[in-house]
Design a protein around this motif. Structure first.
Motif, PDB file in Angstrom:
ATOM      1  N   ILE A 299       0.850  -1.195   0.000  1.00 12.46           N
ATOM      2  CA  ILE A 299       0.000   0.000   0.000  1.00 12.46           C
ATOM      3  C   ILE A 299       0.881   1.238   0.000  1.00 12.46           C
ATOM      4  CG2 ILE A 299      -1.809   1.237   1.241  1.00 12.46           C
ATOM      5  CD1 ILE A 299      -2.536  -1.522   2.509  1.00 12.46           C
ATOM      6  N   PHE A 300       0.649   2.113  -0.972  1.00  5.18           N
ATOM      7  CA  PHE A 300       1.415   3.354  -1.141  1.00  5.18           C
ATOM      8  C   PHE A 300       0.658   4.479  -0.441  1.00  5.18           C
ATOM      9  CE2 PHE A 300       3.192   6.574  -4.366  1.00  5.18           C
ATOM     10  CZ  PHE A 300       4.453   6.583  -3.783  1.00  5.18           C
ATOM     11  N   VAL A 301       1.350   5.195   0.463  1.00  4.09           N
ATOM     12  CA  VAL A 301       0.701   6.199   1.312  1.00  4.09           C
ATOM     13  C   VAL A 301       1.344   7.562   1.071  1.00  4.09           C
ATOM     14  CG1 VAL A 301       0.112   6.837   3.678  1.00  4.09           C
ATOM     15  CG2 VAL A 301       0.278   4.410   3.051  1.00  4.09           C
ATOM     16  N   HIS A 302       0.510   8.574   0.811  1.00  2.36           N
ATOM     17  CA  HIS A 302       0.979   9.949   0.588  1.00  2.36           C
ATOM     18  C   HIS A 302       0.320  10.873   1.600  1.00  2.36           C
ATOM     19  CE1 HIS A 302       0.397  13.963  -1.563  1.00  2.36           C
ATOM     20  NE2 HIS A 302       1.703  13.882  -1.345  1.00  2.36           N
ATOM     21  N   ASN A 303       1.158  11.558   2.398  1.00  4.01           N
ATOM     22  CA  ASN A 303       0.659  12.503   3.408  1.00  4.01           C
ATOM     23  C   ASN A 303      -0.401  11.865   4.315  1.00  4.01           C
ATOM     24  OD1 ASN A 303       2.375  14.389   2.312  1.00  4.01           O
ATOM     25  ND2 ASN A 303       0.769  15.643   1.378  1.00  4.01           N
ATOM     26  N   GLY A 304      -0.209  10.585   4.609  1.00  2.00           N
ATOM     27  CA  GLY A 304      -1.112   9.883   5.502  1.00  2.00           C
ATOM     28  C   GLY A 304      -2.315   9.244   4.833  1.00  2.00           C
ATOM     29  N   GLU A 305      -2.487   9.455   3.528  1.00  2.00           N
ATOM     30  CA  GLU A 305      -3.621   8.888   2.798  1.00  2.00           C
ATOM     31  C   GLU A 305      -3.168   7.720   1.927  1.00  2.00           C
ATOM     32  OE1 GLU A 305      -6.763   9.847   3.183  1.00  2.00           O
ATOM     33  OE2 GLU A 305      -6.175  11.401   4.624  1.00  2.00           O
ATOM     34  N   LYS A 306      -3.883   6.600   2.019  1.00  2.00           N
ATOM     35  CA  LYS A 306      -3.576   5.441   1.184  1.00  2.00           C
ATOM     36  C   LYS A 306      -4.089   5.693  -0.226  1.00  2.00           C
ATOM     37  CE  LYS A 306      -3.819   2.348   5.174  1.00  2.00           C
ATOM     38  NZ  LYS A 306      -4.501   1.186   5.815  1.00  2.00           N
ATOM     39  N   ILE A 307      -3.178   5.716  -1.208  1.00  2.00           N
ATOM     40  CA  ILE A 307      -3.569   6.148  -2.551  1.00  2.00           C
ATOM     41  C   ILE A 307      -3.488   5.048  -3.606  1.00  2.00           C
ATOM     42  CG2 ILE A 307      -3.016   8.575  -2.132  1.00  2.00           C
ATOM     43  CD1 ILE A 307      -0.376   8.141  -3.620  1.00  2.00           C
ATOM     44  N   GLU A 308      -2.771   3.957  -3.322  1.00  2.00           N
ATOM     45  CA  GLU A 308      -2.653   2.908  -4.331  1.00  2.00           C
ATOM     46  C   GLU A 308      -2.228   1.605  -3.660  1.00  2.00           C
ATOM     47  OE1 GLU A 308      -0.521   2.264  -8.724  1.00  2.00           O
ATOM     48  OE2 GLU A 308      -0.170   4.107  -7.580  1.00  2.00           O
ATOM     49  N   GLU A 321       2.953  14.546  -6.856  1.00  2.00           N
ATOM     50  CA  GLU A 321       3.085  15.818  -6.158  1.00  2.00           C
ATOM     51  C   GLU A 321       4.062  15.692  -4.991  1.00  2.00           C
ATOM     52  OE1 GLU A 321      -0.504  16.972  -3.920  1.00  2.00           O
ATOM     53  OE2 GLU A 321      -1.343  15.013  -4.472  1.00  2.00           O
ATOM     54  N   GLU A 322       4.398  16.836  -4.425  1.00  2.00           N
ATOM     55  CA  GLU A 322       5.305  16.856  -3.272  1.00  2.00           C
ATOM     56  C   GLU A 322       4.615  16.228  -2.058  1.00  2.00           C
ATOM     57  OE1 GLU A 322       6.494  20.940  -2.638  1.00  2.00           O
ATOM     58  OE2 GLU A 322       6.195  21.332  -4.777  1.00  2.00           O
ATOM     59  N   GLY A 323       5.428  15.967  -1.020  1.00  2.00           N
ATOM     60  CA  GLY A 323       4.874  15.436   0.207  1.00  2.00           C
ATOM     61  C   GLY A 323       5.685  14.294   0.759  1.00  2.00           C
ATOM     62  N   ILE A 324       5.125  13.608   1.730  1.00  2.00           N
ATOM     63  CA  ILE A 324       5.819  12.488   2.369  1.00  2.00           C
ATOM     64  C   ILE A 324       5.156  11.177   1.925  1.00  2.00           C
ATOM     65  CG2 ILE A 324       6.717  13.768   4.342  1.00  2.00           C
ATOM     66  CD1 ILE A 324       4.289  12.792   5.967  1.00  2.00           C
ATOM     67  N   TYR A 325       5.995  10.228   1.565  1.00  2.00           N
ATOM     68  CA  TYR A 325       5.518   8.954   1.046  1.00  2.00           C
ATOM     69  C   TYR A 325       6.094   7.808   1.870  1.00  2.00           C
ATOM     70  CZ  TYR A 325       3.981  11.471  -3.148  1.00  2.00           C
ATOM     71  OH  TYR A 325       3.357  12.333  -4.032  1.00  2.00           O
TER      72      TYR A 325
END
Length: 349
Positions: A299-308, A321-325
């Motif tokens: 599970i790929f997580v960006h800024n605390g949200e599971k996106i893929e 986009e920028e952010g923490i992964y």
């Protein structure tokens, strides 16, 4: 899917209690277990004491680090403290002892921050002082805390006989807070055994060690990744571990669901490479990669949200986009691995 840089991996168990406070075995017993299970480092943290700090050192391949667990005057706000010369006064407020540890050049980790259970004999010890920013890490998963909360909610016999069976996932609130903190600065996510070797009286007939150290040392692991091997010199080796925690070059694993050694999460863009704890520039060529020792849901997580989500032993993801992964690996519905973050930033390389 090859890496550009070789990484060295070291497995550790964090937050261990001994006879110095409320544990049930001496350091030497636990160190021998670590040698048996090929654990690279141990981080002991007895309550409000550094009585055995002279026992720090190398023990046939196991690096032993001794700190202590601080608490506030009311008994809550527990804080794992390492690399300081003395125990701080119990009268200090959490904000004060967090600052004092930083001023002394030490390292501090918030322990079991969101404990919540109804047990008179074993009350919760949550962290309540979030108006401070000088801590280095946070326990995002604590085995003892999860175990006690499982006991409090029922299934007592199952959890008494199989204390690792409840390790399904870390507390949602802890993960959410950790992601939130990392949006503004690095805060290392740590897995802790919180091992005590507790003995309980069952059915009022006999005593049983329901959470023995051999279980505590084979539950939640903290893995360090580094570009250089750990030094042979003890002080340099200790600094090596602390630097890895400060820089978040860490992933955690749930040993109950498999040996995670060999897991890698990294990003590449042309000649630019980033591993866990690093940062990398956003570009059309940027890709994230996962390599795992066994198949799982990735599970790929960006800024605390599971996106893929993908399934397998390897995976590739494209950020937009920028952010923490970071990534979470899940096996049969049980969380197996959680990485710390890689930060994507804008601007020229």
């Amino acid at each position: 899917m090859s890496q550009n840089e070789k990484l060295y991996e070291y497995v550790g168990v964090v937050h261990i209690h001994t006879l110095d406070s409320d544990g049930t075995k001496p350091h030497e017993y636990i160190i021998k277990l670590a040698q048996k299970y090929n654990i690279d480092f141990l981080m002991f943290a007895d309550h409000m004491t550094l009585a055995s700090r002279s026992k720090e050192g190398w023990y046939d391949g196991v690096l032993v680090i001794i700190g202590y667990e601080h608490e506030d005057p009311t008994g809550i706000n527990h804080y794992l403290v390492f690399d300081v010369n003395e125990v701080l006064p119990r009268t200090l407020t959490p904000k004060e002892y967090v600052a004092r540890v930083r001023e002394a050049g030490g390292i501090g980790i918030i322990a079991h921050p969101f404990e919540s259970r109804q047990m008179q004999k074993y009350p919760p010890y949550p962290w309540t002082e979030w108006d401070t920013y000088q801590f280095d890490g946070i326990e995002i998963w604590n085995h003892m805390s999860s175990w006690l909360e499982g006991i409090a909610c029922g299934n007592k016999l199952k959890y008494l006989l199989k204390p690792r069976s409840l390790l399904h996932a870390p507390p949602v609130l802890a993960i959410k807070k950790w992601d939130e903190l990392n949006l503004s600065r690095k805060v290392c996510g740590i897995a802790s055994a919180d091992a005590h070797g507790y003995k309980l009286r069952l059915l009022k007939l006999f005593w049983r060690t329901v959470f023995p150290y051999k279980i505590g040392l084979n539950s939640l692991w903290t893995h360090i990744l580094a570009r250089k091997p750990i030094p042979e010199n003890f002080q340099r080796a200790k600094d090596f571990v602390f630097d890895a925690i400060r820089e978040c070059r860490v992933f955690i694993s749930n040993r109950r669901w498999g040996d995670a050694r060999g897991f890698r999460f990294f990003a590449k863009s042309g000649s630019e490479f980033a591993s866990i704890g690093d940062r990398i520039h956003l570009s059309p060529e940027l890709r994230f990669f996962v390599v795992a020792p066994d198949s799982s849901d990735i599970i790929f997580v960006h800024n605390g949200e599971k996106i893929e989500k993908k399934h397998g032993k390897t995976a590739e993801f494209k950020p937009f986009e920028e952010g923490i992964y970071r990534v979470e690996l899940v096996r049969e519905g049980k969380v197996w691995i959680i990485s710390n973050h890689i930060r994507v930033i804008s601007g020229a390389k």
